[in-house]
Design an enzyme around this catalytic site. Structure first.
Site, PDB file in Angstrom:
ATOM      1  N   THR A 119      -9.125  25.729 -11.611  1.00 31.69           N
ATOM      2  CA  THR A 119     -10.162  25.147 -12.464  1.00 31.69           C
ATOM      3  C   THR A 119     -11.322  24.571 -11.660  1.00 31.69           C
ATOM      4  O   THR A 119     -12.474  24.647 -12.082  1.00 31.69           O
ATOM      5  CB  THR A 119      -9.562  24.048 -13.348  1.00 31.69           C
ATOM      6  OG1 THR A 119      -8.746  23.186 -12.541  1.00 31.69           O
ATOM      7  CG2 THR A 119      -8.728  24.646 -14.463  1.00 31.69           C
ATOM      8  N   CYS A 251      -9.910  17.612 -15.887  1.00 31.82           N
ATOM      9  CA  CYS A 251      -8.727  17.100 -16.587  1.00 31.82           C
ATOM     10  C   CYS A 251      -8.970  15.777 -17.298  1.00 31.82           C
ATOM     11  O   CYS A 251      -8.190  15.396 -18.170  1.00 31.82           O
ATOM     12  CB  CYS A 251      -7.549  16.976 -15.628  1.00 31.82           C
ATOM     13  SG  CYS A 251      -7.895  15.959 -14.167  1.00 31.82           S
TER      14      CYS A 251
END
Length: 492
Positions: A119, A251
């Site tokens: 990510t 996140c």
């Protein structure tokens, strides 16, 4: 047979990388603070120069996010991290108290294993390289296979910067044959002092169970509370800024929003006005079945994708082409409630509570299901509300009036700029802090003697005398003392 050969080659590579990193770290340990800081500065400058190019490579490799936002992340992870840590004392003696006879000396842990996710691949490489070297360590990266090309290029840039700074480029290296066997060998190697794990839950659990000291982080699943006193248009704008940044791959980004029941219409109207799309019941069910797989885990096809792509994949025909975020009303938490999970894409659940107490209970329920210890955000003008939630919510970061993704990593707040966000004991993490250089070194305490044994014996004897021979209270008027206390209490 080829798979076996690949595993053997990757294991041998790890052994060679560790040997080279160990020698490079020994050389680094002989440098002073200014020399170490110069290396870190060179890495930061190289990160800024190559930010856009590496962002494009990362997006091409993974299909996640946006090039312009990954460029921002690369600059944040290189220059932003550097600016925060540049004046930190991390080499040699950190403090000295001659009166108490205590000196504190920083000691590098040695060689670190750094796990890099798909990510945030290139930005994580710069961030971890800087904090590792700043604290006197070498680092070896285990890259996510889907982002191998971009991570290797980022490491190449970093190694060149280290060499140009006059240091050993083997301070930073990367496994070029990424296999599970290679990562396992790296984490279990006797010369790896610490594992810095950023990635999926399974990988983080493997790091903690390796027997090697580890700093790992759990999943984020942060709710955002729109409290009654908030500036609603500004709060919605901040949430959308956060959730759309790199298509929600950070996140700490908001995974759900929650408000009091009497604010539902106003909240929905404002989100719609600013470009969010609320799913109807049929769309909600259809997308819910798509975002989670049969085993309850997140469908990787939604990670880092735009609303347009997600709508096409899930066959949501009525979603406007320019919609920024998809929002689905959710009434529960756990299995069977897909919008209560971390989604890492521009999708949010929408919850309501009867009042702030009920909201707090639901926030706790969401985080305890997934995301315990990570991040919670609140939009409010009432500090009493901040205090109420901060004392009760199981989150290590309480982000107030800020985009949660950017606030959590320290971009829009004064938290330590970091791409590894500790979740504390409640989240199964070794730290609750935004991980920086100070978590990657040991403190050695030098303590000078202040007392002799005879002094300790005298002090103990005095304590024993006091316990065995209490003062004589026979002449004290207890009733008068009680009456005085009662009178003072009545006067309050």
């Amino acid at each position: 047979m080829k798979l076996i050969d690949k595993d053997l080659m990757s294991v041998q590579e790890v052994r060679e990388l560790v040997d080279s990193a160990k020698e490079a770290q020994r050389e680094l340990a002989r440098l002073d603070q200014a020399q170490v800081d110069h290396i870190v500065r060179c890495i930061a400058d190289a990160g800024v120069r190559n930010a856009q190019r590496l962002a494009r490579m990362a997006q091409e490799d993974t299909g996640f996010g946006k090039v312009e936002d990954k460029t921002v992340k690369n600059v944040f992870a290189s220059r932003g991290v550097y600016e925060h840590i540049k004046d930190m004392k991390t080499i040699g003696e950190l403090s000295r108290d001659d009166e108490k006879g205590i000196r504190v000396i920083a000691v590098p842990v040695g060689v670190i294993a750094g796990l890099i996710p798909s990510t945030n691949p290139t930005s994580t490489a710069f961030y971890k390289a800087e904090i590792a070297i700043k604290s006197g360590n070498a680092i070896i990266f285990s890259p996510h296979p889907t982002a191998l090309r971009s991570i290797m290029e980022a490491v190449k840039v970093i190694r060149q910067a280290v060499a140009e700074a006059g240091a050993n480029e083997n301070l930073v290296s990367c496994i070029s044959i990424p296999t599970m066997e290679a990562t396992n060998t790296l984490m279990h190697h006797r010369d790896i002092a610490l594992i810095l794990a950023t990635g999926g839950s399974a990988m983080v659990r493997a790091a903690y169970s390796s027997g090697t000291p580890a700093i790992g982080v759990g999943p984020g699943n942060g709710p955002a509370y729109l409290e009654k006193s908030c500036d609603l248009p500004l709060a919605v704008k901040r949430i959308l800024d956060s959730e759309t940044f790199d298509n929600g791959t950070i996140c700490a980004s908001e995974q759900s929003i929650i408000c009091d029941e009497d604010m539902v219409d106003a909240v929905q109207e404002e989100f719609t006005r600013q470009g969010a799309y609320f799913l109807d019941e049929e769309e909600r069910e259809k997308l819910g079945r798509f975002i989670l797989r049969a085993n309850g885990t997140m469908n990787p096809e939604i990670v880092g994708k735009s609303v347009a792509v997600i709508a096409e994949l899930a066959h949501l025909d009525k979603v406007p082409k320019d919609a920024k975020v998809l929002i689905a009303k959710e009434n529960g938490v756990g299995r069977g409630h897909p919008y209560s999970n971390e989604k890492l894409g521009p999708i949010m659940g929408f919850y309501t509570g009867s009042d702030y107490v009920d909201v707090c209970d639901k926030v706790c329920e969401i985080l305890c299901y997934e995301g315990a210890g990570h991040t919670f955000s609140i939009h409010t003008k009432d500090d009493k509300m901040v205090d109420y939630f901060a004392k009760r919510v199981p989150a290590s970061r309480i982000v107030v009036n800020s985009p949660s993704a950017l606030g959590g990593i320290g971009a829009t707040t004064n938290l330590q700029p970091s791409l590894t966000l500790g979740c504390g004991a409640v989240g199964g993490s070794a730290t609750s802090e935004n991980v920086g250089p100070m978590q990657l070194l040991n403190l050695r305490y030098v303590a000078y003697g202040q007392k002799e044994m005879e002094e300790i014996r005298e002090e103990i004897a005095g304590c024993i005398d006091g316990v065995d021979n209490p003062p004589d209270l026979s002449s004290v008027d207890i009733d008068a003392i009680v009456r005085s206390v009662i009178a003072k209490l009545k006067a309050l």
